[in-house]
Design a protein around this motif. Sequence first.
Motif, PDB file in Angstrom:
ATOM      1  N   UNK A 134      -5.218  14.660   2.341  1.00 22.84           N
ATOM      2  CA  UNK A 134      -4.789  16.187   2.242  1.00 22.84           C
ATOM      3  C   UNK A 134      -3.479  16.500   2.506  1.00 22.84           C
ATOM      4  N   UNK A 135      -2.823  15.667   3.189  1.00 22.55           N
ATOM      5  CA  UNK A 135      -1.318  16.056   3.168  1.00 22.55           C
ATOM      6  C   UNK A 135      -0.386  15.715   1.860  1.00 22.55           C
ATOM      7  N   UNK A 136      -0.943  14.345   1.239  1.00 26.04           N
ATOM      8  CA  UNK A 136      -0.931  14.025   0.147  1.00 26.04           C
ATOM      9  C   UNK A 136      -0.898  15.209  -0.911  1.00 26.04           C
ATOM     10  N   UNK A 137      -2.118  15.654  -1.205  1.00 20.10           N
ATOM     11  CA  UNK A 137      -2.737  16.601  -2.004  1.00 20.10           C
ATOM     12  C   UNK A 137      -1.697  17.828  -1.877  1.00 20.10           C
ATOM     13  N   UNK A 138      -1.686  18.469  -0.449  1.00 20.99           N
ATOM     14  CA  UNK A 138      -1.162  19.742  -0.422  1.00 20.99           C
ATOM     15  C   UNK A 138       0.282  19.735  -0.773  1.00 20.99           C
ATOM     16  N   UNK A 139       1.042  18.640  -0.559  1.00 19.89           N
ATOM     17  CA  UNK A 139       2.502  18.545  -1.058  1.00 19.89           C
ATOM     18  C   UNK A 139       2.761  18.259  -2.400  1.00 19.89           C
ATOM     19  N   UNK A 140       1.690  18.155  -3.307  1.00 28.78           N
ATOM     20  CA  UNK A 140       1.873  17.885  -4.757  1.00 28.78           C
ATOM     21  C   UNK A 140       1.379  18.799  -5.570  1.00 28.78           C
ATOM     22  N   UNK A 141       2.066  19.289  -6.811  1.00 27.66           N
ATOM     23  CA  UNK A 141       1.374  20.109  -7.756  1.00 27.66           C
ATOM     24  C   UNK A 141       0.223  19.596  -8.443  1.00 27.66           C
ATOM     25  N   UNK A 142      -0.883  20.369  -8.897  1.00 29.32           N
ATOM     26  CA  UNK A 142      -1.970  19.912  -9.380  1.00 29.32           C
ATOM     27  C   UNK A 142      -1.835  18.848 -10.448  1.00 29.32           C
TER      28      UNK A 142
END
Length: 426
Positions: A142-150
């Motif tokens: 989740x930390x990776x996903x939330x720090x990166x544009x889709x």
Amino acid sequence: MYLTDRSAPPKAGAADQGRRRGPVSGVAPVVLVLGTVSLITDISSEMVTAVLPLYLVTTLGFSPLGFGTLDGVYNGVSALVQLTGGHLADRVRNHKLMAGLGYGLSALCKPLLLLASSVGALGTVLALDRTGKGLRTAPRDAMISLSTPAARQGRAFGVHRAMDTTGALLGPLTAFLILRAAADGYDAVFGVSACVAVLGVLVLVLFVPGRRRAPDAPGAPEEGTAGRQPVRVREALALLRLPRLRALAACAALLGLTTVSDAFVYLLLQRRAGIGEEWFPLLPLGTAAVFLLLAVPVGALADRIGRRTVFLAGHAVLLTGYALLLWAPAAPALPFLVLALHGVFYAATDGVLPAALAGVVPDHLRASGLAIVGTSQALARFCCSLAFGAAWTLWGPGPALAGSAAGLLCCAVVAGVVLRPADEAR
């Protein structure tokens, strides 16, 4: 339903340009730090994983069914705990805290392997270790996903998985060197593994930021947390109403039911190719090396051509590896081919699946959504380990693998239909 999400959030372009000045193009710093934590932790974990099948079967005299049961526990406990870890991370809105608890618990379990010699004791230690993995996986992703544009999720997860796999590459090599140098090799492997695991926890505590940052404004505080109520279980379960998430979870489970665990693949390859026991810890190196080389380019490819296509292609590659194990002659090239295909499979699936959730799950429920899909896959692999171990014991390794290969072919066809491309407006 489809896995591809090519649309970026409104401000992603500016964020992207800011990140391109970092050490890895287009990747947020938190991804690199988490990758470092995973690299160190995987050295520790893979040291144990590389020697565990041989240790249990040859030293402790476990049958394939007994090993399959323990291997199933190894995966099944992690699957069940992922839901708890994901939900709690969203509920307390502190993904670092839950990830840290998971990494810490796994580190505590490594020295206990020195004391465990029975099925019950080993099962308990492995279950606790997998509890730690289950707690940390969804919050970390989740930390990776939330720090990166889709639009760049595949690349970000590819970078993380490449760093993680560097640890998977170094772990078996370290175990191999220890076994060759130490008189009491297995105990030495478990002891060194414990020390390395503690280092990974320290890096997480000291260098991973404690609060999530919005992906569109690097350095800005987390959005919308001040007035938000804690996430309830009912909210997390309501994610199952999302058609795309249901499709992802169902297909992950379906394909997991016929995906033979890594440990069994290596045991099959050792027997099929006549590889000596002293070389067994090196077999995971082949998988890890190919995974390391391809994780980033395959992740970027999935962002461009579609995650569904890459995900299904990865399972087709795995099926080819099974076919080689079943029917190819025991030539010197066989181990290299099988391990290469095994690595391609992981490069095309391991990071692509969580990347597909970026445009499906709301930010405040991201860890819960990742946990639902991850749990469905891990529970299916738990069942596969039990079934494969039983089939090996009853009918032998060849028929067991043939059954898995036939099942994988059928499940891949079904998944291709369920995850068919659709119009983005739908």
